[in-house]
Design a protein around this motif. Structure first.
Motif, short mmCIF file in Angstrom:
data_model
loop_
_atom_site.label_atom_id
_atom_site.label_comp_id
_atom_site.label_asym_id
_atom_site.label_seq_id
_atom_site.Cartn_x
_atom_site.Cartn_y
_atom_site.Cartn_z
N ALA A 172 -95.28 -25.89 -0.51
CA ALA A 172 -93.86 -25.19 -1.09
C ALA A 172 -93.73 -23.99 -0.56
CB ALA A 172 -93.77 -25.29 -2.61
N HIS A 173 -92.59 -23.70 -0.17
CA HIS A 173 -92.27 -22.47 0.46
C HIS A 173 -91.52 -21.30 -0.62
CE1 HIS A 173 -92.23 -24.79 4.31
NE2 HIS A 173 -93.14 -24.03 4.22
N ARG A 174 -92.14 -20.09 -0.91
CA ARG A 174 -91.44 -19.24 -1.90
C ARG A 174 -90.64 -18.18 -0.99
NH1 ARG A 174 -96.15 -21.00 -3.54
NH2 ARG A 174 -97.21 -18.92 -2.80
N ILE A 175 -89.57 -18.04 -1.27
CA ILE A 175 -88.82 -17.30 -0.28
C ILE A 175 -88.23 -15.83 -1.43
CG2 ILE A 175 -86.66 -16.80 0.89
CD1 ILE A 175 -86.80 -19.77 1.58
N ARG A 176 -88.63 -14.59 -1.11
CA ARG A 176 -87.97 -13.56 -1.46
C ARG A 176 -86.79 -12.95 -0.63
NH1 ARG A 176 -87.30 -10.39 -5.27
NH2 ARG A 176 -88.68 -8.76 -6.23
N ILE A 177 -85.71 -12.77 -1.16
CA ILE A 177 -84.62 -12.30 -0.57
C ILE A 177 -84.43 -10.70 -0.75
CG2 ILE A 177 -81.97 -12.56 -0.11
CD1 ILE A 177 -82.21 -15.28 -1.05
N ILE A 178 -84.21 -10.11 0.09
CA ILE A 178 -84.43 -8.63 0.20
C ILE A 178 -83.13 -8.08 1.03
CG2 ILE A 178 -85.62 -6.38 0.11
CD1 ILE A 178 -88.11 -7.94 -0.10
N GLY A 179 -82.16 -7.25 0.54
CA GLY A 179 -81.37 -6.63 1.64
C GLY A 179 -81.51 -5.21 1.46
N LEU A 180 -81.09 -4.39 2.64
CA LEU A 180 -81.13 -3.14 2.78
C LEU A 180 -79.76 -2.50 3.35
CD1 LEU A 180 -84.10 -0.91 3.86
CD2 LEU A 180 -81.92 -0.48 4.99
N LEU A 181 -79.21 -1.50 3.04
CA LEU A 181 -78.11 -0.67 3.49
C LEU A 181 -78.64 0.70 3.33
CD1 LEU A 181 -76.18 0.40 1.07
CD2 LEU A 181 -75.50 -1.76 0.71
N ARG A 182 -77.81 1.34 4.36
CA ARG A 182 -77.96 2.83 4.43
C ARG A 182 -76.56 3.45 3.89
NH1 ARG A 182 -78.59 2.03 10.58
NH2 ARG A 182 -76.85 0.57 10.15
N PHE A 183 -77.04 4.60 3.10
CA PHE A 183 -75.78 5.24 2.50
C PHE A 183 -75.87 6.77 2.79
CE2 PHE A 183 -72.98 7.57 -0.28
CZ PHE A 183 -72.17 6.89 -0.60
N SER A 184 -75.50 7.09 3.99
CA SER A 184 -75.69 8.32 4.64
C SER A 184 -77.04 8.83 4.79
CB SER A 184 -74.83 9.39 3.88
OG SER A 184 -73.61 8.98 4.09
N VAL A 185 -78.09 8.34 5.58
CA VAL A 185 -79.33 8.73 5.75
C VAL A 185 -79.47 9.82 6.72
CG1 VAL A 185 -81.74 8.06 6.36
CG2 VAL A 185 -80.27 6.43 4.90
N LEU A 186 -80.15 10.88 6.54
CA LEU A 186 -80.33 12.08 7.38
C LEU A 186 -81.62 11.77 8.30
CD1 LEU A 186 -79.41 14.69 8.53
CD2 LEU A 186 -80.68 15.59 6.74
N THR A 187 -81.48 11.45 9.51
CA THR A 187 -82.60 11.33 10.46
C THR A 187 -82.27 11.79 11.89
OG1 THR A 187 -83.98 9.75 11.55
CG2 THR A 187 -81.85 8.96 10.64
N ASN A 230 -88.54 9.10 11.36
CA ASN A 230 -87.83 8.03 12.45
C ASN A 230 -86.80 7.01 11.79
OD1 ASN A 230 -88.17 5.35 13.85
ND2 ASN A 230 -88.34 6.77 15.38
N HIS A 231 -85.77 6.68 12.31
CA HIS A 231 -84.94 6.04 11.67
C HIS A 231 -85.41 4.68 11.15
CE1 HIS A 231 -81.15 3.24 11.83
NE2 HIS A 231 -81.03 3.69 10.78
N TYR A 232 -86.15 3.82 12.15
CA TYR A 232 -86.58 2.56 12.13
C TYR A 232 -87.64 2.57 11.04
CZ TYR A 232 -88.19 -2.20 12.73
OH TYR A 232 -88.51 -3.61 12.85
N GLN A 233 -88.64 3.46 10.95
CA GLN A 233 -89.38 3.48 10.23
C GLN A 233 -89.07 3.68 8.89
OE1 GLN A 233 -93.02 3.31 10.72
NE2 GLN A 233 -93.01 3.06 8.61
N LEU A 234 -88.10 4.58 8.50
CA LEU A 234 -87.27 4.56 7.22
C LEU A 234 -86.83 3.23 6.72
CD1 LEU A 234 -85.39 7.94 7.53
CD2 LEU A 234 -87.45 7.61 6.49
N LEU A 235 -86.34 2.53 7.60
CA LEU A 235 -85.88 1.13 7.28
C LEU A 235 -87.08 0.23 6.98
CD1 LEU A 235 -83.07 0.77 10.20
CD2 LEU A 235 -82.64 1.25 7.88
N LYS A 236 -88.07 0.16 7.72
CA LYS A 236 -89.40 -0.68 7.41
C LYS A 236 -89.75 -0.23 6.01
CE LYS A 236 -92.61 -0.99 10.65
NZ LYS A 236 -93.53 -0.63 11.35
N ASP A 237 -90.11 0.90 6.02
CA ASP A 237 -90.48 1.62 4.62
C ASP A 237 -89.51 0.94 3.32
OD1 ASP A 237 -92.40 2.90 5.94
OD2 ASP A 237 -92.14 4.87 5.77
N GLY A 238 -88.42 1.04 3.61
CA GLY A 238 -87.27 0.48 2.50
C GLY A 238 -87.44 -0.95 2.28
N TYR A 239 -87.64 -1.67 3.19
CA TYR A 239 -87.83 -3.20 2.89
C TYR A 239 -89.28 -3.35 2.30
CZ TYR A 239 -83.88 -4.98 5.82
OH TYR A 239 -82.81 -5.40 6.24
#
Length: 269
Positions: free
Chosen positions: A2-17, A101-110
């Motif tokens: 059985a697959h157990r799926i976790r759904i996670i979204g991410l949006l940016r609200f004026s991130v400074l990078t 770094n912008h992408y690193q911030l996104l990775k850390d967020g997720y």
């Protein structure tokens, strides 16, 4: 299994990078002055409060988390307002981040969301001035489960929601609202389905090019997005596909059914 799926979204609200908006502004202070100016913040809060946030809090399936990234240096008046908007919603998580770094911030967020006993994750992206339909999470879960059954569950894949509506904002009068069916993935709601150990997320590549990197499922079953066009779009909101195919009465019906909204609401947005 059985697959157990976790759904996670991410949006940016004026991130400074320093790696975002750097093509327009040469210093971090100049980027900060632009993204946190009073006029820009008024626009971003207006669209977030009227369009983006209600589309997330009104989901028929509330079994997801969403990370809202903002900057640690966001002025306190805006930080307090954002915290107040999100406080009633326990699955909305404000993360104030530094100037990495912008992408690193996104990775850390997720990665800030605990995956628990999940075997797979469905990571979606969204901009703070856009919206997804109210059945988005339920449909994403169903599509993700189907993809995992259809192919090797170790293989990451993309779900792109390519049918929806654009709102061309007109400061001098009524906004234009029109339908679109895109032929390449948008940023709005695009989802990466992958095993929990997979290290990338849907921001890794330009969304229009995702089909070059992943098996991609294009869902046009219902209008799934509302995307706004205005003077502060970071990217050029070009339509790549069929547009202006629906008459106003059909748009009205689809907005009511899928977004609990109306043509009048969007024309006045």
């Amino acid at each position: 299994m059985a697959h157990r799926i976790r759904i996670i979204g991410l949006l940016r609200f004026s991130v400074l990078t320093p790696t975002y908006y750097s093509e327009r502004f040469p210093t971090l202070d100049e980027i900060a002055a632009h993204i946190w100016s009073a006029d820009r913040m008024a626009l971003r809060f207006h669209l977030f409060e009227k369009l983006c946030l209600p589309s997330l809090t009104g989901q028929t399936d509330a079994g997801f988390d969403c990370v809202i990234l903002t900057g640690e240096r966001l002025p306190s008046e805006f930080r307090d307002r954002l915290e107040a908007l999100l406080a009633p919603h326990p699955n909305m998580h404000l993360r104030a981040v530094g100037t990495d770094n912008h992408y690193q911030l996104l990775k850390d967020g997720y990665n800030s969301i605990d995956l628990g006993d999940a075997t797979h994750k469905a990571l979606f992206r969204l901009d703070d001035d856009d919206a997804v339909d109210l059945g988005f999470i339920a449909r994403t879960r169903k599509r993700a489960e189907g993809l995992l059954r259809m192919q090797d569950p170790k293989t990451p894949s993309i779900i792109a929601y390519n049918r929806g509506f654009y709102v061309q904002r007109n400061a001098g009068g009524e906004n234009e609202v029109f339908d679109a069916t895109e032929r390449a993935p948008l940023s709005t709601g695009t989802t990466l389905v992958a095993p929990v150990a997979y290290h990338r997320n849907p921001y890794r590549y330009n969304h229009r090019a995702l089909a070059q990197h992943y098996t991609t499922y294009s869902d046009i079953s219902v209008p799934a997005f509302i995307r706004t066009i205005h003077g502060d779009n970071k990217s050029n909101p070009t339509q790549m596909g069929a547009t202006h195919q629906m008459k106003p009465h059909r748009i009205e019906k689809a907005l009511s059914r899928n977004f609990a909204s109306s043509l009048a609401d969007l024309k006045a947005l």
